[in-house]
Structures are given as C-alpha cells and as structure tokens.
Design a protein around this motif. Structure first.
Motif, PDB file in Angstrom:
ATOM      1  N   TRP A  43       0.814  -1.214   0.000  1.00  9.92           N
ATOM      2  CA  TRP A  43       0.000   0.000   0.000  1.00  9.92           C
ATOM      3  C   TRP A  43       0.843   1.258   0.000  1.00  9.92           C
ATOM      4  N   TRP A  67      -5.063  -6.672  -9.861  1.00  8.83           N
ATOM      5  CA  TRP A  67      -4.261  -6.509  -8.620  1.00  8.83           C
ATOM      6  C   TRP A  67      -4.331  -7.791  -7.790  1.00  8.83           C
ATOM      7  N   ARG A  71      -1.534 -10.640  -6.766  1.00 11.95           N
ATOM      8  CA  ARG A  71      -1.294 -11.089  -5.385  1.00 11.95           C
ATOM      9  C   ARG A  71      -1.511 -12.591  -5.252  1.00 11.95           C
ATOM     10  N   GLN A 102      -6.067 -12.426   9.667  1.00 10.89           N
ATOM     11  CA  GLN A 102      -6.546 -11.355   8.789  1.00 10.89           C
ATOM     12  C   GLN A 102      -5.998 -11.588   7.377  1.00 10.89           C
ATOM     13  N   ILE A 161     -12.705  -9.594   2.157  1.00  5.89           N
ATOM     14  CA  ILE A 161     -13.553  -8.575   2.773  1.00  5.89           C
ATOM     15  C   ILE A 161     -12.913  -7.215   2.513  1.00  5.89           C
ATOM     16  N   PHE A 163     -12.832  -2.887   2.552  1.00  5.19           N
ATOM     17  CA  PHE A 163     -13.187  -1.853   3.532  1.00  5.19           C
ATOM     18  C   PHE A 163     -14.665  -1.501   3.356  1.00  5.19           C
ATOM     19  N   GLY A 164     -15.329  -1.389   4.513  1.00  2.00           N
ATOM     20  CA  GLY A 164     -16.760  -1.054   4.457  1.00  2.00           C
ATOM     21  C   GLY A 164     -17.624  -2.288   4.354  1.00  2.00           C
ATOM     22  N   GLU A 165     -17.020  -3.469   4.187  1.00  2.00           N
ATOM     23  CA  GLU A 165     -17.808  -4.719   4.111  1.00  2.00           C
ATOM     24  C   GLU A 165     -17.792  -5.414   5.469  1.00  2.00           C
ATOM     25  N   THR A 190       0.774  -8.127  13.290  1.00  2.00           N
ATOM     26  CA  THR A 190      -0.300  -7.242  12.836  1.00  2.00           C
ATOM     27  C   THR A 190      -0.092  -5.851  13.422  1.00  2.00           C
ATOM     28  N   ALA A 192      -2.388  -3.955  14.080  1.00  2.00           N
ATOM     29  CA  ALA A 192      -3.529  -3.748  14.993  1.00  2.00           C
ATOM     30  C   ALA A 192      -4.257  -2.428  14.725  1.00  2.00           C
ATOM     31  N   TYR A 195     -10.170  -2.605  12.099  1.00  2.00           N
ATOM     32  CA  TYR A 195     -11.279  -3.075  12.946  1.00  2.00           C
ATOM     33  C   TYR A 195     -12.328  -3.753  12.091  1.00  2.00           C
ATOM     34  N   ASN A 215       6.156  -8.944  17.385  1.00  2.00           N
ATOM     35  CA  ASN A 215       6.276  -8.019  16.269  1.00  2.00           C
ATOM     36  C   ASN A 215       7.653  -7.366  16.374  1.00  2.00           C
ATOM     37  N   GLU A 217       8.266  -4.440  15.620  1.00  2.00           N
ATOM     38  CA  GLU A 217       7.998  -3.039  16.024  1.00  2.00           C
ATOM     39  C   GLU A 217       6.830  -2.989  17.015  1.00  2.00           C
ATOM     40  N   ALA A 233       8.176 -13.305  13.541  1.00  2.00           N
ATOM     41  CA  ALA A 233       7.314 -14.461  13.837  1.00  2.00           C
ATOM     42  C   ALA A 233       8.070 -15.761  13.588  1.00  2.00           C
TER      43      ALA A 233
HETATM   44  C1  BV8 Z   1     -16.115  -2.818   8.516  1.00  2.00           C
HETATM   45  C2  BV8 Z   1      -8.638  -7.899   2.801  1.00  2.00           C
HETATM   46  C3  BV8 Z   1     -18.173  -1.768   8.579  1.00  2.00           C
HETATM   47  C4  BV8 Z   1      -8.509  -7.336   1.439  1.00  2.00           C
HETATM   48  C5  BV8 Z   1      -8.448  -6.093   4.449  1.00  2.00           C
HETATM   49  C6  BV8 Z   1     -11.947   4.706  11.405  1.00  2.00           C
HETATM   50  C7  BV8 Z   1     -11.555   4.192  12.636  1.00  2.00           C
HETATM   51  C8  BV8 Z   1     -11.677   2.833  12.917  1.00  2.00           C
HETATM   52  C9  BV8 Z   1     -12.201   1.956  11.955  1.00  2.00           C
HETATM   53  C10 BV8 Z   1     -12.570   2.492  10.735  1.00  2.00           C
HETATM   54  C11 BV8 Z   1     -12.452   3.835  10.446  1.00  2.00           C
HETATM   55  N1  BV8 Z   1     -12.887   4.037   9.195  1.00  2.00           N
HETATM   56  C12 BV8 Z   1     -13.284   2.859   8.671  1.00  2.00           C
HETATM   57  C13 BV8 Z   1     -13.111   1.917   9.612  1.00  2.00           C
HETATM   58  C14 BV8 Z   1     -13.420   0.488   9.488  1.00  2.00           C
HETATM   59  C15 BV8 Z   1     -12.327  -0.193   8.669  1.00  2.00           C
HETATM   60  C16 BV8 Z   1     -10.975   0.003   9.328  1.00  2.00           C
HETATM   61  O1  BV8 Z   1     -10.679  -0.611  10.335  1.00  2.00           O
HETATM   62  N2  BV8 Z   1     -10.156   0.890   8.734  1.00  2.00           N
HETATM   63  C17 BV8 Z   1      -8.850   1.155   9.330  1.00  2.00           C
HETATM   64  C18 BV8 Z   1      -7.773   1.092   8.255  1.00  2.00           C
HETATM   65  C19 BV8 Z   1      -8.899   2.518  10.008  1.00  2.00           C
HETATM   66  N3  BV8 Z   1     -12.686  -1.585   8.705  1.00  2.00           N
HETATM   67  C20 BV8 Z   1     -13.485  -2.069   7.748  1.00  2.00           C
HETATM   68  O2  BV8 Z   1     -13.883  -1.450   6.793  1.00  2.00           O
HETATM   69  C21 BV8 Z   1     -13.923  -3.508   7.962  1.00  2.00           C
HETATM   70  N4  BV8 Z   1     -15.340  -3.569   7.766  1.00  2.00           N
HETATM   71  O3  BV8 Z   1     -15.753  -2.170   9.459  1.00  2.00           O
HETATM   72  O4  BV8 Z   1     -17.384  -2.860   8.092  1.00  2.00           O
HETATM   73  C22 BV8 Z   1     -19.534  -2.235   8.608  1.00  2.00           C
HETATM   74  C23 BV8 Z   1     -20.127  -2.563   9.832  1.00  2.00           C
HETATM   75  C24 BV8 Z   1     -21.423  -2.938   9.846  1.00  2.00           C
HETATM   76  C25 BV8 Z   1     -22.132  -3.058   8.648  1.00  2.00           C
HETATM   77  C26 BV8 Z   1     -21.514  -2.770   7.418  1.00  2.00           C
HETATM   78  C27 BV8 Z   1     -20.213  -2.370   7.385  1.00  2.00           C
HETATM   79  C28 BV8 Z   1     -13.286  -4.443   6.952  1.00  2.00           C
HETATM   80  C29 BV8 Z   1     -11.782  -4.426   7.154  1.00  2.00           C
HETATM   81  C30 BV8 Z   1     -11.140  -5.488   6.250  1.00  2.00           C
HETATM   82  C31 BV8 Z   1     -10.429  -4.818   5.113  1.00  2.00           C
HETATM   83  N5  BV8 Z   1      -9.718  -5.845   4.356  1.00  2.00           N
HETATM   84  N6  BV8 Z   1      -7.868  -7.051   3.726  1.00  2.00           N
HETATM   85  C32 BV8 Z   1      -7.096  -7.407   0.969  1.00  2.00           C
HETATM   86  O5  BV8 Z   1      -6.243  -8.061   1.627  1.00  2.00           O
HETATM   87  O6  BV8 Z   1      -6.836  -6.824  -0.094  1.00  2.00           O
HETATM   88  S1  BV8 Z   1      -7.517  -5.203   5.530  1.00  2.00           S
HETATM   89  C33 BV8 Z   1      -5.858  -5.577   5.428  1.00  2.00           C
HETATM   90  O7  BV8 Z   1      -5.318  -5.002   6.610  1.00  2.00           O
HETATM   91  C34 BV8 Z   1      -5.480  -7.043   5.499  1.00  2.00           C
HETATM   92  O8  BV8 Z   1      -6.525  -7.936   5.815  1.00  2.00           O
HETATM   93  C35 BV8 Z   1      -4.499  -7.028   6.647  1.00  2.00           C
HETATM   94  O9  BV8 Z   1      -4.371  -8.248   7.240  1.00  2.00           O
HETATM   95  C36 BV8 Z   1      -5.175  -6.058   7.511  1.00  2.00           C
HETATM   96  C37 BV8 Z   1      -4.431  -5.589   8.713  1.00  2.00           C
HETATM   97  O10 BV8 Z   1      -3.120  -5.286   8.310  1.00  2.00           O
HETATM   98  P1  BV8 Z   1      -1.982  -6.192   9.001  1.00  2.00           P
HETATM   99  O11 BV8 Z   1      -2.291  -7.623   8.741  1.00  2.00           O
HETATM  100  O12 BV8 Z   1      -1.833  -5.768  10.407  1.00  2.00           O
HETATM  101  O13 BV8 Z   1      -0.741  -5.822   8.111  1.00  2.00           O
HETATM  102  P2  BV8 Z   1       0.162  -4.516   8.210  1.00  2.00           P
HETATM  103  O14 BV8 Z   1       1.007  -4.468   6.984  1.00  2.00           O
HETATM  104  O15 BV8 Z   1      -0.683  -3.333   8.580  1.00  2.00           O
HETATM  105  O16 BV8 Z   1       1.110  -4.795   9.474  1.00  2.00           O
HETATM  106  C38 BV8 Z   1       2.083  -5.827   9.397  1.00  2.00           C
HETATM  107  C39 BV8 Z   1       2.718  -5.917  10.759  1.00  2.00           C
HETATM  108  O17 BV8 Z   1       3.644  -7.000  10.731  1.00  2.00           O
HETATM  109  C40 BV8 Z   1       3.516  -4.668  11.127  1.00  2.00           C
HETATM  110  O18 BV8 Z   1       3.209  -4.315  12.473  1.00  2.00           O
HETATM  111  C41 BV8 Z   1       4.985  -5.139  11.044  1.00  2.00           C
HETATM  112  O19 BV8 Z   1       5.788  -4.516  12.040  1.00  2.00           O
HETATM  113  C42 BV8 Z   1       4.847  -6.600  11.337  1.00  2.00           C
HETATM  114  N7  BV8 Z   1       5.882  -7.458  10.762  1.00  2.00           N
HETATM  115  C43 BV8 Z   1       6.625  -7.264   9.642  1.00  2.00           C
HETATM  116  N8  BV8 Z   1       7.455  -8.331   9.459  1.00  2.00           N
HETATM  117  C44 BV8 Z   1       7.190  -9.205  10.468  1.00  2.00           C
HETATM  118  C45 BV8 Z   1       6.195  -8.662  11.298  1.00  2.00           C
HETATM  119  N9  BV8 Z   1       5.722  -9.281  12.387  1.00  2.00           N
HETATM  120  C46 BV8 Z   1       6.265 -10.484  12.688  1.00  2.00           C
HETATM  121  N10 BV8 Z   1       7.222 -11.089  11.936  1.00  2.00           N
HETATM  122  C47 BV8 Z   1       7.705 -10.484  10.830  1.00  2.00           C
HETATM  123  N11 BV8 Z   1       8.682 -11.077  10.092  1.00  2.00           N
END
Ligand code: BV8
Ligand code: ZN
Length: 259
Positions: A43, A67, A71, A102, A161, A163-165, A190, A192, A195, A215, A217, A233
């Motif tokens: 991203w 895309w 992947r 996730q 799933i 965003f928004g789903e 993650t 974290a 949500y 993690n 970090e 991990a």
């Molecule tokens: C929903 C699938 C609503 C697709 C993904 C404002 C505030 C709070 C929440 C929201 C907001 N605005 C909107 C929301 C809700 C939104 C959300 O949370 N947004 C966030 C970004 C603010 N959530 C949604 O939209 C969800 N749905 O809320 O529905 C609703 C409710 C009722 C009725 C109708 C609707 C749906 C969320 C799902 C989105 N889909 N993925 C795809 O993959 O293309 S999200 C995507 O992010 C992936 O699933 C991924 O798994 C997920 C989380 O990311 P991470 O897995 O944590 O990965 P990241 O790269 O961020 O971090 C990696 C970590 O690994 C780092 O910390 C790094 O340090 C560490 N690392 C690196 N190397 C290693 C390591 N750790 C260990 N070992 C290593 N070697």
C-alpha cells in the motif's frame, strides 16, 4: 539460548487449556508476501481504498481483478514459513486452540493448521459480484482477465472482505468465542489498526487471557499487551513451540500434576 519468556508466559504455556494465535500480514512476511503498511508494503504505492473496496471494483473491476490476480500469483508461489509450522505444532498441544487470521493467503491452512478463522476472506476463492455464485478459476484461464459469471454474466470478484464490508458471520463468531475462551492469546505480525479484527486481542485480555504481542515493532496494541516479544514471527514462534512441547510433554508424562 534460553528463550526470553517471562515466568507467567511459561506458566500459561504449561497450564493453558485454550491458546489462540491472531495473525496479520507480518506472519507471512518471511514467506515473501509483502505486508500492507510497512516499507515495501503493497500500500506504499497507493491508498488501500483505491483497490481494496467495492467502490474501486465498481469503478474499475478489471484493475482490481488484475491486482488480486497478481497477489494470488505471489501467494501461490510462496510456502508457509517456520512461524506457520510452529503454530501447527502449538495446535497439537492444547485441547482448545484456534488461529484467527486477517491474511487472505491461505498459508495457515497450507501449513496444516486445522481451526482457522479467516476474518478477511481467502484469495483462492472467488464469486460473482452480481448473483453470488461461487466461481472456480479454470486451469487454462488467463489469470489477469476479469472472468464473467457463467450463471448471469456478472463480474467475478475475489472472496475477500473489502473496507466497508462486514466480516463473514461464522468466522467472526468463531473468532470471538476463541478470544473469550483463551488463557493465552498471541497477537502476531499485525499493526492492529484494522477493525473489528483489532478489537479481538483486547476482548481476549478482558476475558482473562494473557496477551502476548510478537512483532519487530511496537504497535497501538503494545501498551495494552501483558508481554511484548520484539522479533520476527519465524524466529520467536518456533522458540515458543519448543518450550511448550517440553512443558506439555513433561506434564503429560507426570500424569498432569503440576511440578
Ligand atoms: C467494517 C482484505 C463496517 C482485502 C483487508 C476509522 C476508525 C476505525 C475503523 C474504521 C475507520 N474508518 C473505517 C473503519 C473500518 C475499517 C478500518 O478498520 N479501517 C482502518 C484502516 C482505520 N474496517 C473495515 O472497513 C472492515 N469492515 O468495518 O465494516 C460495517 C459494519 C457494519 C455493517 C456494514 C459495514 C473491513 C476491514 C477489512 C479490510 N480488508 N484485507 C485485501 O487483503 O486486499 S484489511 C488488510 O489489513 C489485510 O486484511 C491485513 O491483514 C489487515 C491488517 O493489516 P496487518 O495484517 O496488520 O498488516 P500490516 O502491513 O498493517 O502490518 C504488518 C505488521 O507485521 C507490522 O506491524 C509489522 O511490524 C509486522 N511485521 C513485519 N514483518 C514481520 C512482522 N511481524 C512479525 N514477523 C515479521 N517477520
Ligand atoms: Zn452471477
């Protein structure tokens, strides 16, 4: 080298009835799957909403499909890493166990994990965005051309799933039940921030789990966790599995009474 685990963590590994492992993209990083938000993350080049959303798919289904096809190719070409295998080893040791992921890369299942809740879907499954009919990619089908539904001609989308789903109900319910039953809850790789998935570690802790974050970090979860194990991990989970196997085997040998 003796592992850097606290007395409480060792005690939970020895005595837990239920262990849950919650994973994000960092779990698959060592398999070669790029994470989302780290440097080199997928991203970095564009904002998530541009592609991982129904709006983006409706606006340009071909682009979004390509895309995911890219992947899928990356994820299909990599293998589970020692972190995934360590999770399988842990699953064998506890009467209650679940992986909540996730990740959409199917690597936990390919490693041999049995109870896996896929909160954000699975890139190997697709379905028609119009009528919901599941769609099986044909062997010779060009992976990057948007398929059309055989039943209604609608555009086919990946079963992930966006965003928004809302999350799949059964997966979410299973994940919440696992979090609430946990004596030990490991949050691995993650950031974290997404949500409702990111609410599970805190839910587990509130229900009595010992919350450990793995993690390289710190994340927003770090200050809430009972223990933060800084590292990868693929390096820390095998150490944990080794300690757990020794503890659980010695417990089994002495017929379960505590040393
Ligand atoms: C929903 C699938 C609503 C697709 C993904 C404002 C505030 C709070 C929440 C929201 C907001 N605005 C909107 C929301 C809700 C939104 C959300 O949370 N947004 C966030 C970004 C603010 N959530 C949604 O939209 C969800 N749905 O809320 O529905 C609703 C409710 C009722 C009725 C109708 C609707 C749906 C969320 C799902 C989105 N889909 N993925 C795809 O993959 O293309 S999200 C995507 O992010 C992936 O699933 C991924 O798994 C997920 C989380 O990311 P991470 O897995 O944590 O990965 P990241 O790269 O961020 O971090 C990696 C970590 O690994 C780092 O910390 C790094 O340090 C560490 N690392 C690196 N190397 C290693 C390591 N750790 C260990 N070992 C290593 N070697
Ligand atoms: Zn259809």
């Amino acid at each position: 080298m003796s592992p850097p685990f606290s007395e409480t963590l060792v005690q939970r590994l020895r005595e837990a009835d239920w262990v849950t492992v919650f994973t994000g993209a960092g779990m698959s990083a060592e398999s070669g799957v790029p994470t989302f938000r780290g440097e080199g993350g997928i991203w970095e080049t564009f904002r998530p909403e541009e592609l991982a959303s129904m709006k983006a798919f409706l606006r340009n289904p071909e682009l979004v499909w390509r895309w995911y096809a890219h992947r899928r190719e990356v994820m299909g070409a990599v293998s589970p890493n020692p972190g995934h295998t360590a999770v399988v080893r842990l699953e064998r040791l506890y009467p209650g166990f679940a992986v909540i992921t996730q990740n959409i890369d199917n690597l936990h299942r390919r490693a041999g994990s049995l109870t896996v809740y896929e909160l954000h879907g699975n890139i190997e499954r697709n379905y028609c965005a119009q009528c919901g009919e599941p769609y099986q990619l044909g062997a010779g089908e060009p992976a990057d051309r948007l398929p059309r539904c055989t039943a209604c001609g609608g555009a086919v989308r990946p079963d992930v799933i966006w965003f928004g789903e809302i999350l799949p109900e059964d997966e979410w319910k299973g994940a919440v039940a696992a979090a609430r039953s946990s004596d030990l809850f490991l949050s691995v790789g993650t950031s974290a921030v997404v949500y409702p998935a990111a609410s599970l570690p805190v839910m587990a802790r509130r229900a009595g789990a010992y919350l450990v974050e793995i993690n390289p970090e710190p994340t927003p979860l770090t200050e809430v966790a009972d223990e933060f194990l800084a590292g990868r991990a693929g390096e820390i989970l095998p150490l944990l599995a080794e300690v757990a196997e020794r503890l659980r085997e010695s417990t089994m040998r002495t017929g379960g009474d505590r040393e």
